[in-house]
Design a protein around this motif. Structure first.
Motif, PDB file in Angstrom:
ATOM      1  N   LEU A  60     -29.535  32.490   6.473  1.00  0.00           N
ATOM      2  CA  LEU A  60     -28.425  31.660   6.021  1.00  0.00           C
ATOM      3  C   LEU A  60     -28.831  30.629   4.977  1.00  0.00           C
ATOM      4  O   LEU A  60     -27.977  29.897   4.454  1.00  0.00           O
ATOM      5  CB  LEU A  60     -27.780  30.951   7.215  1.00  0.00           C
ATOM      6  CG  LEU A  60     -27.140  31.874   8.262  1.00  0.00           C
ATOM      7  CD1 LEU A  60     -26.522  31.058   9.383  1.00  0.00           C
ATOM      8  CD2 LEU A  60     -26.103  32.790   7.638  1.00  0.00           C
ATOM      9  N   SER A  61     -30.099  30.562   4.656  1.00  0.00           N
ATOM     10  CA  SER A  61     -30.574  29.640   3.614  1.00  0.00           C
ATOM     11  C   SER A  61     -30.809  30.354   2.284  1.00  0.00           C
ATOM     12  O   SER A  61     -31.297  29.735   1.332  1.00  0.00           O
ATOM     13  CB  SER A  61     -31.869  28.950   4.069  1.00  0.00           C
ATOM     14  OG  SER A  61     -31.634  28.151   5.213  1.00  0.00           O
ATOM     15  N   LEU A  62     -30.450  31.641   2.216  1.00  0.00           N
ATOM     16  CA  LEU A  62     -30.603  32.368   0.953  1.00  0.00           C
ATOM     17  C   LEU A  62     -29.760  31.709  -0.136  1.00  0.00           C
ATOM     18  O   LEU A  62     -28.555  31.524   0.032  1.00  0.00           O
ATOM     19  CB  LEU A  62     -30.177  33.828   1.126  1.00  0.00           C
ATOM     20  CG  LEU A  62     -31.095  34.726   1.965  1.00  0.00           C
ATOM     21  CD1 LEU A  62     -30.428  36.079   2.194  1.00  0.00           C
ATOM     22  CD2 LEU A  62     -32.433  34.903   1.268  1.00  0.00           C
ATOM     23  N   ASP A  63     -30.374  31.373  -1.238  1.00  0.00           N
ATOM     24  CA  ASP A  63     -29.659  30.716  -2.336  1.00  0.00           C
ATOM     25  C   ASP A  63     -29.110  31.770  -3.298  1.00  0.00           C
ATOM     26  O   ASP A  63     -29.471  31.836  -4.472  1.00  0.00           O
ATOM     27  CB  ASP A  63     -30.593  29.752  -3.064  1.00  0.00           C
ATOM     28  CG  ASP A  63     -29.844  28.903  -4.090  1.00  0.00           C
ATOM     29  OD1 ASP A  63     -28.601  28.802  -3.973  1.00  0.00           O
ATOM     30  OD2 ASP A  63     -30.501  28.362  -4.995  1.00  0.00           O
ATOM     31  N   LEU A 104     -24.228  27.099   9.116  1.00  0.00           N
ATOM     32  CA  LEU A 104     -25.318  26.225   9.551  1.00  0.00           C
ATOM     33  C   LEU A 104     -24.804  24.852   9.968  1.00  0.00           C
ATOM     34  O   LEU A 104     -25.270  24.276  10.967  1.00  0.00           O
ATOM     35  CB  LEU A 104     -26.359  26.077   8.429  1.00  0.00           C
ATOM     36  CG  LEU A 104     -27.277  27.273   8.191  1.00  0.00           C
ATOM     37  CD1 LEU A 104     -28.248  26.980   7.061  1.00  0.00           C
ATOM     38  CD2 LEU A 104     -28.034  27.664   9.459  1.00  0.00           C
ATOM     39  N   GLU A 105     -23.834  24.325   9.219  1.00  0.00           N
ATOM     40  CA  GLU A 105     -23.272  23.016   9.569  1.00  0.00           C
ATOM     41  C   GLU A 105     -22.550  23.082  10.911  1.00  0.00           C
ATOM     42  O   GLU A 105     -22.641  22.149  11.722  1.00  0.00           O
ATOM     43  CB  GLU A 105     -22.318  22.537   8.479  1.00  0.00           C
ATOM     44  CG  GLU A 105     -22.999  21.980   7.249  1.00  0.00           C
ATOM     45  CD  GLU A 105     -23.863  20.754   7.544  1.00  0.00           C
ATOM     46  OE1 GLU A 105     -23.391  19.862   8.279  1.00  0.00           O
ATOM     47  OE2 GLU A 105     -25.011  20.714   7.086  1.00  0.00           O
ATOM     48  N   LEU A 106     -21.841  24.183  11.149  1.00  0.00           N
ATOM     49  CA  LEU A 106     -21.063  24.307  12.384  1.00  0.00           C
ATOM     50  C   LEU A 106     -21.930  24.643  13.591  1.00  0.00           C
ATOM     51  O   LEU A 106     -21.448  24.615  14.716  1.00  0.00           O
ATOM     52  CB  LEU A 106     -19.978  25.365  12.205  1.00  0.00           C
ATOM     53  CG  LEU A 106     -18.878  24.996  11.204  1.00  0.00           C
ATOM     54  CD1 LEU A 106     -17.883  26.130  11.040  1.00  0.00           C
ATOM     55  CD2 LEU A 106     -18.148  23.735  11.628  1.00  0.00           C
ATOM     56  N   ARG A 107     -23.189  24.947  13.372  1.00  0.00           N
ATOM     57  CA  ARG A 107     -24.128  25.136  14.491  1.00  0.00           C
ATOM     58  C   ARG A 107     -24.689  23.800  14.975  1.00  0.00           C
ATOM     59  O   ARG A 107     -25.345  23.745  16.014  1.00  0.00           O
ATOM     60  CB  ARG A 107     -25.284  26.052  14.089  1.00  0.00           C
ATOM     61  CG  ARG A 107     -24.865  27.493  13.826  1.00  0.00           C
ATOM     62  CD  ARG A 107     -26.058  28.322  13.372  1.00  0.00           C
ATOM     63  NE  ARG A 107     -26.895  28.730  14.482  1.00  0.00           N
ATOM     64  CZ  ARG A 107     -28.215  28.673  14.494  1.00  0.00           C
ATOM     65  NH1 ARG A 107     -28.870  28.178  13.444  1.00  0.00           N
ATOM     66  NH2 ARG A 107     -28.908  29.098  15.534  1.00  0.00           N
ATOM     67  N   GLY A 153     -25.545  31.708   0.809  1.00  0.00           N
ATOM     68  CA  GLY A 153     -26.241  30.804   1.723  1.00  0.00           C
ATOM     69  C   GLY A 153     -25.540  30.852   3.080  1.00  0.00           C
ATOM     70  O   GLY A 153     -25.254  31.927   3.608  1.00  0.00           O
ATOM     71  N   PRO A 154     -25.191  29.695   3.636  1.00  0.00           N
ATOM     72  CA  PRO A 154     -24.543  29.671   4.941  1.00  0.00           C
ATOM     73  C   PRO A 154     -23.017  29.735   4.864  1.00  0.00           C
ATOM     74  O   PRO A 154     -22.345  29.686   5.899  1.00  0.00           O
ATOM     75  CB  PRO A 154     -24.988  28.319   5.507  1.00  0.00           C
ATOM     76  CG  PRO A 154     -25.103  27.449   4.297  1.00  0.00           C
ATOM     77  CD  PRO A 154     -25.593  28.346   3.173  1.00  0.00           C
ATOM     78  N   GLY A 203     -14.907  30.061   3.809  1.00  0.00           N
ATOM     79  CA  GLY A 203     -15.097  28.687   3.370  1.00  0.00           C
ATOM     80  C   GLY A 203     -15.955  27.854   4.302  1.00  0.00           C
ATOM     81  O   GLY A 203     -16.452  26.794   3.909  1.00  0.00           O
ATOM     82  N   ASN A 204     -16.156  28.321   5.535  1.00  0.00           N
ATOM     83  CA  ASN A 204     -16.937  27.546   6.487  1.00  0.00           C
ATOM     84  C   ASN A 204     -18.440  27.725   6.260  1.00  0.00           C
ATOM     85  O   ASN A 204     -18.909  28.778   5.847  1.00  0.00           O
ATOM     86  CB  ASN A 204     -16.598  27.959   7.921  1.00  0.00           C
ATOM     87  CG  ASN A 204     -15.376  27.233   8.440  1.00  0.00           C
ATOM     88  OD1 ASN A 204     -14.696  26.536   7.689  1.00  0.00           O
ATOM     89  ND2 ASN A 204     -15.080  27.399   9.710  1.00  0.00           N
ATOM     90  N   ASP A 205     -19.170  26.650   6.570  1.00  0.00           N
ATOM     91  CA  ASP A 205     -20.621  26.626   6.490  1.00  0.00           C
ATOM     92  C   ASP A 205     -21.170  26.852   7.899  1.00  0.00           C
ATOM     93  O   ASP A 205     -21.064  25.973   8.759  1.00  0.00           O
ATOM     94  CB  ASP A 205     -21.079  25.272   5.929  1.00  0.00           C
ATOM     95  CG  ASP A 205     -22.585  25.190   5.708  1.00  0.00           C
ATOM     96  OD1 ASP A 205     -23.340  25.680   6.558  1.00  0.00           O
ATOM     97  OD2 ASP A 205     -23.003  24.620   4.686  1.00  0.00           O
TER      98      ASP A 205
END
Length: 374
Positions: free
Chosen positions: A270-273, A193-196, A356-357, A189-191
């Motif tokens: 991590l940006s793969l849609d 990219l956001e956590l970086r 994605g991420p 459930g974690n993103d």
């Protein structure tokens, strides 16, 4: 006095059980913290050969320590064999206080892992906690005569045996699978990219710059407010932290996926849609490959679902040799620092289903079959 002693043993016993149970959820976490202590001692010159040898058994030590903590706590609560359990409590608290004191006062280890990743404490917080518990353990030794078993001996023995099997069985289960409660930043459930990113409420460290100049063969340190005249020659600059900030590190650090050519492709991957798989394997050539047949099923499933499958390894050359040269799978091979693997993949190997991420699902090395049965 009797009431005070029984209250203390109840509190200490419960804290021991909670501490052990939280760590039992993720024995690898304590093992990695032990690694940090062993590496620190070895690098500082304290019995380096012995520390490097002991480090190979960190996971075994972790399992024993967690089990001992739970059983001692349970023994305190039950009151059976009081001499053994009270003295064991004191010995453990002397040991824990020494460890947390070293971590807090040396500044070499930020956290001690006393309550695992789910209840993180700083080294100083852990040290203070252990000083209090050590004092309580001493009181228990002095007031041992007021401790009485809470139930008949047969009942106490049965409960202790059930406790041994429960803590051992629980650790076996999470080591074969994954932590029952995932408190790591890579949980489902974690993103990533956001956590970086740096937290929005981060307060940076306050830095003072000290400059070293030389004149006439003598060196002197100056602050930015009192720089010397042009007759001095600049030598070096030091950055001095005058006030520590807070919450100024991202939850995920040093997670960098590199291509064979040395390009940072983290953002791109991590940006793969779309849904895709990341197969984390730390060291293919020096790891038991019991998972190889299951991996073939995962590879076939990924092709059937038209989902990309990428291999991430701390040994990309070995992974390239195994997957693409030996078996001609033509898989993208990415590298990740070996230290980062400790947080990303608690088992070796480990499979992530990503969109994605965002982490959609995770499977441990010994339960990869579940990924193809979903």
């Amino acid at each position: 006095m009797k009431g005070l002693i029984n209250t203390i043993r109840t509190v200490v016993g419960i804290l021991f059980i909670i501490s052990g149970a939280v760590k039992a959820n993720d024995p690898h976490g304590l093992a990695y913290k032990m690694d940090e202590f062993f590496e620190t001692w070895a690098s500082s010159g304290f019995l380096p050969h012995l520390m490097n040898w002991i480090q190979r058994f960190s996971l075994e030590f972790s399992i024993v320590m967690i089990s001992l903590e739970v059983i001692v706590g349970l023994g305190l609560l039950l009151g059976e064999w009081k001499k053994f359990f009270v003295w064991a409590t004191l010995i453990l608290m002397i040991f824990f206080t020494w460890l947390t004191g070293y971590a807090a006062l040396s500044g070499k280890i930020a956290t001690c892992g006393c309550f695992g990743d789910c209840l993180p404490l700083t080294s100083m917080q852990s040290f203070i906690k252990d000083i209090v518990l050590l004092a309580l353990a001493i009181v228990l030794v002095l007031g041992m005569k007021w401790i009485r078993p809470r139930m008949a001996m047969a009942s106490n023995v049965l409960i202790l045996l059930l406790g041994v099997f429960a803590v051992a069985g629980f650790q076996w289960y999470v080591l074969k699978n994954l932590p029952l409660v995932d408190c790591l930043p890579f949980k489902v459930g974690n993103d990533i990219l956001e956590l970086r990113k740096m937290p929005a409420d981060a307060v940076p460290d306050k830095i003072d710059y000290h400059f070293i100049y030389e004149k006439g063969g003598n060196q002197k340190e100056f602050t930015i407010r009192d720089l010397p005249d042009s007759t001095w020659t600049f030598v070096n600059r030091k950055d001095v932290v005058v006030q520590k900030g807070s919450n100024n590190e991202p939850p995920i650090k040093d997670y960098i996926l590199m291509t064979p050519s040395g390009e940072d492709t983290t953002q791109s991957v991590l940006s793969l849609d779309a849904d895709y798989y990341l197969f984390y394997v730390k060291d293919v050539m020096n790891t038991s490959r019991r998972w190889s047949k299951t991996f073939n099923k995962i590879f076939s499933l990924a092709q059937e679902e038209k989902r990309p499958l990428l291999v991430v390894s701390a040994d990309p050359e070995g992974a390239q040799q195994y997957f693409n040269q030996k078996y001609q799978l033509h898989l993208p091979i990415l590298s990740l620092d070996a230290t980062s693997f400790k947080t990303v993949a608690r088992t070796n190997p480990e499979l992530y289903l990503m969109h994605g991420p965002v982490v959609k699902a995770k499977w441990a090395g010994d339960s990869l079959d579940k990924a193809v049965q979903k």
